[in-house]
Design an enzyme around this catalytic site. Structure first.
Site, PDB file in Angstrom:
ATOM      1  CB  SER A 271      34.135  41.230  42.309  1.00 49.77           C
ATOM      2  OG  SER A 271      33.136  41.824  42.574  1.00 49.77           O
TER       3      SER A 271
ATOM      4  CB  THR B 112      32.639  45.398  48.642  1.00 51.01           C
ATOM      5  OG1 THR B 112      31.202  44.978  48.817  1.00 51.01           O
ATOM      6  CG2 THR B 112      33.360  44.182  49.308  1.00 51.01           C
TER       7      THR B 112
ATOM      8  CE  LYS C  35      30.369  49.348  48.443  1.00 52.61           C
ATOM      9  NZ  LYS C  35      29.145  49.242  47.894  1.00 52.61           N
TER      10      LYS C  35
ATOM     11  CG  ASP D 111      28.034  50.463  44.422  1.00 48.52           C
ATOM     12  OD1 ASP D 111      28.519  49.640  43.749  1.00 48.52           O
ATOM     13  OD2 ASP D 111      28.511  50.664  45.606  1.00 48.52           O
TER      14      ASP D 111
ATOM     15  N   GLY E  77      13.775  52.504  50.884  1.00 46.25           N
ATOM     16  CA  GLY E  77      15.033  52.407  51.581  1.00 46.25           C
ATOM     17  C   GLY E  77      15.912  53.507  51.456  1.00 46.25           C
ATOM     18  CB  ALA E  78      17.058  56.290  53.478  1.00 47.01           C
ATOM     19  N   GLY E  79      19.531  53.266  52.744  1.00 47.23           N
ATOM     20  CA  GLY E  79      21.085  52.757  53.230  1.00 47.23           C
ATOM     21  C   GLY E  79      21.855  53.326  52.302  1.00 47.23           C
ATOM     22  N   GLY E  80      22.828  52.500  52.536  1.00 45.66           N
ATOM     23  CA  GLY E  80      24.206  52.791  51.493  1.00 45.66           C
ATOM     24  C   GLY E  80      23.930  52.562  50.032  1.00 45.66           C
ATOM     25  CB  ALA E  81      22.285  49.929  47.857  1.00 42.10           C
TER      26      ALA E  81
ATOM     27  N   GLY F 249      18.005  42.948  40.101  1.00 41.92           N
ATOM     28  CA  GLY F 249      19.273  43.364  40.533  1.00 41.92           C
ATOM     29  C   GLY F 249      20.364  42.924  40.083  1.00 41.92           C
TER      30      GLY F 249
HETATM   31  P1  NAP Z   1      21.898  48.974  54.330  1.00 40.26           P
HETATM   32  O1  NAP Z   1      22.908  50.331  54.282  1.00 40.26           O
HETATM   33  O2  NAP Z   1      22.088  48.222  55.655  1.00 40.26           O
HETATM   34  O3  NAP Z   1      20.590  49.694  54.242  1.00 40.26           O
HETATM   35  C1  NAP Z   1      19.315  48.623  54.543  1.00 40.26           C
HETATM   36  C2  NAP Z   1      18.199  49.405  54.089  1.00 40.26           C
HETATM   37  O4  NAP Z   1      17.007  48.501  54.290  1.00 40.26           O
HETATM   38  C3  NAP Z   1      17.680  50.844  55.158  1.00 40.26           C
HETATM   39  O5  NAP Z   1      16.865  51.530  54.499  1.00 40.26           O
HETATM   40  C4  NAP Z   1      16.898  50.006  55.937  1.00 40.26           C
HETATM   41  O6  NAP Z   1      16.013  50.724  56.776  1.00 40.26           O
HETATM   42  C5  NAP Z   1      16.183  49.341  55.280  1.00 40.26           C
HETATM   43  N1  NAP Z   1      15.426  47.862  56.175  1.00 40.26           N
HETATM   44  C6  NAP Z   1      16.334  46.853  56.660  1.00 40.26           C
HETATM   45  N2  NAP Z   1      15.504  46.018  57.341  1.00 40.26           N
HETATM   46  C7  NAP Z   1      13.887  46.545  57.185  1.00 40.26           C
HETATM   47  C8  NAP Z   1      12.816  46.164  57.632  1.00 40.26           C
HETATM   48  N3  NAP Z   1      12.730  45.071  58.497  1.00 40.26           N
HETATM   49  N4  NAP Z   1      11.896  46.725  57.372  1.00 40.26           N
HETATM   50  C9  NAP Z   1      11.941  48.001  56.572  1.00 40.26           C
HETATM   51  N5  NAP Z   1      13.197  48.497  56.071  1.00 40.26           N
HETATM   52  C10 NAP Z   1      14.258  47.725  56.383  1.00 40.26           C
HETATM   53  O7  NAP Z   1      22.303  48.116  53.201  1.00 40.26           O
HETATM   54  P2  NAP Z   1      22.727  48.524  51.444  1.00 40.26           P
HETATM   55  O8  NAP Z   1      24.010  48.292  51.585  1.00 40.26           O
HETATM   56  O9  NAP Z   1      22.100  49.704  51.267  1.00 40.26           O
HETATM   57  O10 NAP Z   1      22.111  46.960  50.789  1.00 40.26           O
HETATM   58  C11 NAP Z   1      20.711  46.937  50.703  1.00 40.26           C
HETATM   59  C12 NAP Z   1      20.305  45.759  49.846  1.00 40.26           C
HETATM   60  O11 NAP Z   1      21.001  46.103  48.674  1.00 40.26           O
HETATM   61  C13 NAP Z   1      21.259  44.579  50.194  1.00 40.26           C
HETATM   62  O12 NAP Z   1      20.327  43.351  50.068  1.00 40.26           O
HETATM   63  C14 NAP Z   1      22.236  44.170  49.228  1.00 40.26           C
HETATM   64  O13 NAP Z   1      22.701  42.990  49.003  1.00 40.26           O
HETATM   65  C15 NAP Z   1      21.746  44.884  48.083  1.00 40.26           C
HETATM   66  N6  NAP Z   1      22.730  45.485  47.116  1.00 40.26           N
HETATM   67  C16 NAP Z   1      22.856  45.036  45.955  1.00 40.26           C
HETATM   68  C17 NAP Z   1      23.841  45.440  45.050  1.00 40.26           C
HETATM   69  C18 NAP Z   1      23.827  45.041  43.593  1.00 40.26           C
HETATM   70  O14 NAP Z   1      24.924  45.235  43.109  1.00 40.26           O
HETATM   71  N7  NAP Z   1      22.642  44.670  43.036  1.00 40.26           N
HETATM   72  C19 NAP Z   1      24.506  46.519  45.792  1.00 40.26           C
HETATM   73  C20 NAP Z   1      24.707  47.011  46.894  1.00 40.26           C
HETATM   74  C21 NAP Z   1      23.818  46.468  47.668  1.00 40.26           C
HETATM   75  P3  NAP Z   1      16.193  51.727  58.215  1.00 40.26           P
HETATM   76  O15 NAP Z   1      17.176  52.774  57.604  1.00 40.26           O
HETATM   77  O16 NAP Z   1      15.050  52.034  58.760  1.00 40.26           O
HETATM   78  O17 NAP Z   1      17.362  50.686  58.940  1.00 40.26           O
END
Ligand code: NAP
Length: 304
Positions: A33, A78, A82, A118, A143-147, A263
Site C-alpha cells: 500500500s 488491515t 478491521k 474491500d 469461502g465465507a471468511g473476512g474477505a 485478484g
Molecule cells: P479468512 O477470513 O481466514 O477466510 C479463509 C477462507 O478460506 C474461509 O472460508 C476458510 O474456510 C477457507 N479455507 C481455508 N483453508 C481451507 C481449506 N484447506 N479448504 C477449504 N477452505 C479453506 O481469510 P480472508 O481474510 O477472507 O482472506 C482469504 C484470501 O483472500 C487470502 O488468500 C487473502 O490473501 C485474499 N485477499 C485478497 C485481497 C485483495 O485485495 N485481493 C483482500 C483480502 C484478502 P473455513 O471457514 O471452513 O475455515
C-alpha cells in the site's frame, strides 16, 4: 531502504502542509500500500505522504489518539484490526457497519469516519475487467471468511439473481447468507457445504474463489477440489488472490476456455476508493497498478 524504493520519487516534496496517511496491521511490512498510494499522490500532485505502522492489538487505542493528535488525514486498516478498530471511531458508514469491518478511515476535521472499500473494490474490478453487468446473474462464492463478507455485501447491491456461498465450514456460510439477506433484502442468498459445489457451478455465471487456497507459497492448491469443467463455457472464473497473479484455479479455467479475472484489481481498487474518499479526486488507477506489479516483480504487460 532508499527514497526511490519507498515510492517517494521527486514530486513527493514534503513541506509543512503535507498531509499524512498510513496503513496499520500486524504484521505490516509486506504491504504494497505505501508504494501504491505514494505513487497516487505523486501522479495527482496531492501534497500527501503515506507510510506503514506496525500496530499490535494492545496499541490500537493509543494509535487512534495519535491520529487525532497529529491530524493524520487517512488510515487503511488491515489484518487483524478491521473489526476491533470500529469501537474507536466516531462514525461508521452504513455498509461497513452492516458487514462488520472497516478498512479505511477518513479524518474529517477531527471526526474519524470508518468505511469498507474491500468489497466495492472487488466488484469495481470485476465489472471493469470481466463482467460489466451483474444484475440477474447467478454468482457462486467459495469461502465465507473476512474477505468474502465484504464481497458478498457489495455483490448484493448489484442485484444478482442468486448468490450461493460454498464453504468448508457450512455454519459460517449460513451465518453470512442470513446476514446479507437480512441487511440487503436480497432474497436468494444460499449457503451450501463443499458437497454442493458442482451443482452450484453448473448453473453459475461467475464463480469466485475467496478462500486462501492457491496463494503463494502453496500455489498448487485448488479450492475445494473444484473442477473447472463444471463451469459453463461462458462463465467467468474469478479470484481474489493476487500472488501469484494467476492461481491454479485461474490457470485451469483459462486452459479450459473460460474467462478469468485475477485478484490484483481488488487490491488496486480498494486503495483507489480510499484515495478518492480522502482527496475527492479520481484515483490514477493505471499508475497504481503499474507500481504494484513492479513491486511484485512483474511488468505491466503481465496481466490484462
Ligand atoms: P479468512 O477470513 O481466514 O477466510 C479463509 C477462507 O478460506 C474461509 O472460508 C476458510 O474456510 C477457507 N479455507 C481455508 N483453508 C481451507 C481449506 N484447506 N479448504 C477449504 N477452505 C479453506 O481469510 P480472508 O481474510 O477472507 O482472506 C482469504 C484470501 O483472500 C487470502 O488468500 C487473502 O490473501 C485474499 N485477499 C485478497 C485481497 C485483495 O485485495 N485481493 C483482500 C483480502 C484478502 P473455513 O471457514 O471452513 O475455515
Amino acid at each position: 531502504m532508499g527514497a526511490e524504493a519507498n515510492g517517494l520519487k521527486a514530486g513527493n516534496a514534503v513541506d509543512s502542509r503535507t498531509l499524512l496517511y498510513c496503513v496499520i496491521g500486524d504484521p505490516i511490512h509486506h504491504s504494497k500500500s505505501p508504494l501504491m498510494l505514494n505513487r497516487a499522490f505523486r501522479e495527482t500532485g496531492e501534497n500527501g505522504i503515506y507510510t506503514a505502522f506496525h500496530i499490535t492489538g494492545d496499541r490500537l487505542g493509543a494509535f487512534i489518539q495519535g491520529v487525532r493528535a497529529m491530524g493524520i488525514r487517512g488510515v487503511n486498516v488491515t489484518i487483524p484490526h478491521k473489526v476491533e478498530i470500529m469501537s474507536h471511531l466516531d462514525e461508521i458508514d452504513a455498509s461497513a457497519r452492516a458487514l462488520g469491518a472497516v478498512n479505511t478511515i477518513v479524518n474529517d476535521n477531527g471526526r474519524l469516519i470508518g468505511y469498507n472499500t474491500d468489497g466495492i473494490g472487488y466488484v469495481r474490478s470485476l465489472k471493469e475487467e470481466a463482467a460489466a453487468d451483474l444484475a440477474g446473474k447467478r454468482i457462486v462464492l467459495l469461502g465465507a471468511g473476512g474477505a468474502a463478507r465484504g464481497i458478498v455485501y457489495a455483490l448484493a447491491a448489484e442485484r444478482p439473481a442468486t448468490i450461493t456461498i460454498v464453504n468448508r465450514t457450512i455454519d459460517r456460510a449460513e451465518e453470512l447468507a442470513a446476514s446479507v439477506s437480512g441487511h440487503t433484502g436480497l432474497k436468494d442468498v444460499r449457503a451450501v457445504g463443499a458437497f454442493g459445489l458442482e451443482m452450484a457451478c453448473r448453473q453459475a455465471d461467475v464463480v469466485i474463489n475467496t478462500t486462501s487456497i492457491g496463494m503463494s507459497p502453496q500455489t498448487e492448491g485448488l479450492p475445494m477440489d473444484i473442477n473447472v469443467s463444471w463451469l459453463k463455457t461462458e462463465a467467468v472464473a474469478s479470484e481474489i488472490i493476487y500472488n501469484p497473479l494467476k492461481t491454479r484455479f485461474l490457470r485451469e479455467a483459462e486452459a479450459a476456455g473460460r474467462r478469468v479475472h485475477g485478484g490484483l484489481g481488488m487490491f488496486i481498487y480498494q486503495g483507489a476508493y480510499a484515495f478518492e474518499y480522502w482527496t475527492g479526486k479520481p484515483a490514477p488507477v493505471p499508475a497504481m497498478r503499474e507500481t504494484v506489479l513492479e513491486a511484485l516483480g512483474y511488468t505491466s504487460q503481465a496481466i490484462t
